[in-house]
Design an enzyme around this catalytic site. Structure first.
Site, PDB file in Angstrom:
ATOM      1  N   ARG A   1       0.839  -1.208   0.000  1.00 34.76           N
ATOM      2  CA  ARG A   1       0.000   0.000   0.000  1.00 34.76           C
ATOM      3  C   ARG A   1       0.871   1.254   0.000  1.00 34.76           C
ATOM      4  NH1 ARG A   1      -4.864  -1.740  -0.106  1.00 34.76           N
ATOM      5  NH2 ARG A   1      -5.248  -3.782   0.823  1.00 34.76           N
ATOM      6  N   ASP A   2       0.449   2.235  -0.821  1.00 29.62           N
ATOM      7  CA  ASP A   2       1.154   3.512  -0.840  1.00 29.62           C
ATOM      8  C   ASP A   2       1.008   4.190   0.522  1.00 29.62           C
ATOM      9  OD1 ASP A   2       2.088   5.579  -3.377  1.00 29.62           O
ATOM     10  OD2 ASP A   2       1.669   6.474  -1.418  1.00 29.62           O
ATOM     11  N   ILE A   3       2.110   4.765   0.980  1.00 32.99           N
ATOM     12  CA  ILE A   3       2.128   5.377   2.314  1.00 32.99           C
ATOM     13  C   ILE A   3       1.289   6.658   2.353  1.00 32.99           C
ATOM     14  CG2 ILE A   3       4.191   6.849   2.090  1.00 32.99           C
ATOM     15  CD1 ILE A   3       5.165   5.523   4.745  1.00 32.99           C
TER      16      ILE A   3
ATOM     17  N   VAL B   1      10.541   7.987  -6.825  1.00 29.55           N
ATOM     18  CA  VAL B   1      11.342   6.837  -6.384  1.00 29.55           C
ATOM     19  C   VAL B   1      11.873   6.116  -7.627  1.00 29.55           C
ATOM     20  CG1 VAL B   1      11.363   4.700  -5.061  1.00 29.55           C
ATOM     21  CG2 VAL B   1       9.897   6.597  -4.320  1.00 29.55           C
TER      22      VAL B   1
ATOM     23  N   HIS C   1       7.689   1.275 -10.362  1.00 24.52           N
ATOM     24  CA  HIS C   1       6.481   0.941  -9.605  1.00 24.52           C
ATOM     25  C   HIS C   1       5.284   1.337 -10.441  1.00 24.52           C
ATOM     26  CE1 HIS C   1       7.993   4.896  -8.428  1.00 24.52           C
ATOM     27  NE2 HIS C   1       6.734   5.290  -8.271  1.00 24.52           N
TER      28      HIS C   1
HETATM   29  P1  AMP Z   1       6.265   8.331  -7.881  1.00 23.03           P
HETATM   30  O1  AMP Z   1       6.079   9.821  -7.754  1.00 23.03           O
HETATM   31  O2  AMP Z   1       5.526   7.732  -9.037  1.00 23.03           O
HETATM   32  O3  AMP Z   1       7.734   7.945  -7.850  1.00 23.03           O
HETATM   33  O4  AMP Z   1       5.574   7.700  -6.611  1.00 23.03           O
HETATM   34  C1  AMP Z   1       6.243   7.318  -5.451  1.00 23.03           C
HETATM   35  C2  AMP Z   1       5.193   6.851  -4.465  1.00 23.03           C
HETATM   36  O5  AMP Z   1       5.828   6.142  -3.431  1.00 23.03           O
HETATM   37  C3  AMP Z   1       4.403   7.990  -3.800  1.00 23.03           C
HETATM   38  O6  AMP Z   1       3.011   7.809  -4.087  1.00 23.03           O
HETATM   39  C4  AMP Z   1       4.710   7.818  -2.313  1.00 23.03           C
HETATM   40  O7  AMP Z   1       3.615   8.118  -1.483  1.00 23.03           O
HETATM   41  C5  AMP Z   1       5.114   6.351  -2.245  1.00 23.03           C
HETATM   42  N1  AMP Z   1       6.002   5.995  -1.139  1.00 23.03           N
HETATM   43  C6  AMP Z   1       7.147   6.610  -0.771  1.00 23.03           C
HETATM   44  N2  AMP Z   1       7.705   5.970   0.274  1.00 23.03           N
HETATM   45  C7  AMP Z   1       6.905   4.903   0.545  1.00 23.03           C
HETATM   46  C8  AMP Z   1       6.938   3.869   1.509  1.00 23.03           C
HETATM   47  N3  AMP Z   1       7.913   3.767   2.409  1.00 23.03           N
HETATM   48  N4  AMP Z   1       5.940   2.958   1.506  1.00 23.03           N
HETATM   49  C9  AMP Z   1       4.936   3.037   0.604  1.00 23.03           C
HETATM   50  N5  AMP Z   1       4.854   4.000  -0.333  1.00 23.03           N
HETATM   51  C10 AMP Z   1       5.815   4.930  -0.358  1.00 23.03           C
END
Ligand code: AMP
Length: 126
Positions: A34-36, A105, A109
């Site tokens: 799950r997204d945080i 990130v 994903h």
């Molecule tokens: P993006 O902008 O497509 O790279 O999305 C990165 C996503 O990773 C964002 O929606 C964040 O909320 C999510 N995210 C960052 N750190 C974590 C984590 N530790 N656990 C779950 N989701 C995360």
């Protein structure tokens, strides 16, 4: 030019078990959690376990087994979240890449978002 992968990115740390995650599905080559900071009632990230920066990197260099596993993992998540048609009401899949894709990130994903109408696909604003 070769893709460069940063092994210190946060999803690499999740895969190494260095930081926790809320796992939805764990397969041989893929992990879904799950997204945080969820942007919808259902917001799950599906990642390959291999060191791939972006979808194009993965599609070019991953093995057939990794690609099949990842693709099926996405399907399993959509079903498990109750989003997949025809039972569910649908979902949006997003895979951001690089600066213009606004990727935070640098580990591939796919965002699976659903549980409400998701609005128009792309904002006109930068
Ligand atoms: P993006 O902008 O497509 O790279 O999305 C990165 C996503 O990773 C964002 O929606 C964040 O909320 C999510 N995210 C960052 N750190 C974590 C984590 N530790 N656990 C779950 N989701 C995360």
């Amino acid at each position: 030019m070769a893709y460069t992968y940063d092994p210190q990115n946060i999803f690499a740390k999740i895969l190494r078990g260095e930081i926790p995650n809320d796992t939805v599905l764990d397969t041989e080559y893929s992990l879904a959690f799950r997204d945080i900071q969820p942007q919808a009632p259902s917001h799950v990230l599906v990642i390959p376990k291999g060191p791939y920066v972006s979808y194009d990197h993965f599609a070019a260099e991953a093995s057939d087994a990794e690609i099949v596993d990842f693709t099926r993992a996405i399907s399993e998540v959509c079903k498990a979240e109750g989003l997949a048609l025809p039972v569910g009401e649908g979902f949006r899949m997003i895979a951001n890449a690089g600066a213009h894709g606004v990727q935070d990130v640098p580990h591939l994903h796919v965002h699976i978002l659903g549980g409400r109408p998701m609005g128009r696909m792309v904002s006109q604003q930068a």
